[in-house]
Design a protein around this motif. Structure first.
Motif, short mmCIF file in Angstrom:
data_model
loop_
_atom_site.label_atom_id
_atom_site.label_comp_id
_atom_site.label_asym_id
_atom_site.label_seq_id
_atom_site.Cartn_x
_atom_site.Cartn_y
_atom_site.Cartn_z
N CYS A 50 -3.08 78.17 4.22
CA CYS A 50 -2.99 77.90 5.47
C CYS A 50 -1.62 77.84 6.12
CB CYS A 50 -3.19 76.20 5.55
SG CYS A 50 -2.14 75.27 4.77
N PHE A 214 -1.76 70.45 6.99
CA PHE A 214 -2.15 71.64 7.90
C PHE A 214 -3.67 71.96 7.83
CE2 PHE A 214 2.53 72.12 7.05
CZ PHE A 214 2.77 73.06 7.89
N ARG A 217 -6.76 78.22 7.78
CA ARG A 217 -6.10 79.33 8.61
C ARG A 217 -6.92 79.54 9.92
NH1 ARG A 217 -6.42 84.12 4.95
NH2 ARG A 217 -8.57 84.40 5.74
N GLY A 219 -3.08 78.38 10.27
CA GLY A 219 -2.42 76.99 10.07
C GLY A 219 -2.02 76.27 11.44
#
Length: 266
Positions: A50, A214, A217, A219
């Motif tokens: 991430c 977070f 992806r 992030g």
């Protein structure tokens, strides 16, 4: 409680990072806005991939940002600096040097005298519980001892912020717990801010003043969770468990997204 009347030590504004590939550019981080106060302990928590470690390296100056800005002490970060110390998952000590030489390697590069380097090594090794290890080689130490030596090396340059990329990942559960307690002592004694990357929710709750959660992806910051509990923190207490449950809930969808992304790639 954060003191927002003072300027932050670190400031990230709309930070993004894209890595070039042979096909489509890879967007790792997007739109990161984050302030870190002096003497604050902040933990980065999120699924694998991430961008937690990427943000740490951007702050360290080891990677260049693609967009936005990062400032340390009001000065733009354009590369590594002695105001920021970095500790990796592995201790990264030089195997051909003694522990004492490793600790003061940065000072040697700065031209500090041998006598002063020896004095600093002695002081810092005492603080990290390695007083008798100065003349040993890294391979003569346990994993936990090597990470303590790496902390001493980072602290030798008196950084304002210490960046830690899953430094206890390779340690067993009991050693990890001891190292967490040790790190809190180092943090209080050094006066440095701490930025700590982990995958472990219990570790985040045990250490942090704030936990930055977070998304998968690319992030982004999903939530920032303050932790107002006295230290040391009992992992069996209702407050501790309530916080781990809350963070688990925040991460559940992101972990599912991360797994789905990995399956698409594979």
């Amino acid at each position: 409680m954060r003191d927002t009347s003072k300027p932050p030590l670190l400031r990230c504004r709309n930070v993004g990072k894209t890595f070039p590939t042979e096909t489509v550019p890879f967007l790792a981080l997007d739109g990161i806005d984050l302030d870190i106060d002096r003497r604050e302990f902040v933990v980065f928590l999120g699924p694998s991939g991430c961008g937690k470690s990427t943000l740490l390296y951007l702050i360290a100056g080891l990677e260049n940002i693609t967009s936005g800005s990062i400032e340390s002490g009001g000065v733009a970060v354009t590369g590594p600096g002695t105001d920021r110390g970095l500790i990796f998952q592995e201790s990264s000590l030089f195997p051909w040097m003694t522990v004492g030489e490793n600790v003061t390697f940065g000072l040697k590069l700065q031209g500090v005298s041998l006598a002063r380097r020896q004095e600093v090594a002695s002081e810092l090794l005492r603080k990290v519980g390695l007083s008798d290890a100065g003349d040993k080689r890294p391979d003569q130490l346990s994993g936990g001892m090597r990470q303590r030596a790496a902390m001493a090396r980072a602290l030798a340059l008196r950084p304002e912020v210490l960046l830690l990329d899953e430094p206890f990942a390779a340690l067993d559960v009991q050693t990890r717990s001891k190292m967490q307690d040790f790190l809190i002592e180092v943090w209080r004694d050094s006066g440095a801010s701490m930025l700590f990357v982990t995958h472990h929710i219990d570790e985040a709750v045990a250490l942090a003043d704030r936990v930055v959660v977070f998304t998968a992806r690319p992030g982004r910051i999903k939530s920032i969770v303050p932790i107002d509990m006295p230290r040391p923190r009992d992992p069996r207490s209702p407050d501790f468990r309530a916080l781990t449950d809350h963070l688990t809930d925040l991460l559940r969808d992101e972990v599912d997204r991360a797994f789905a992304e990995q399956e698409r790639v594979s």
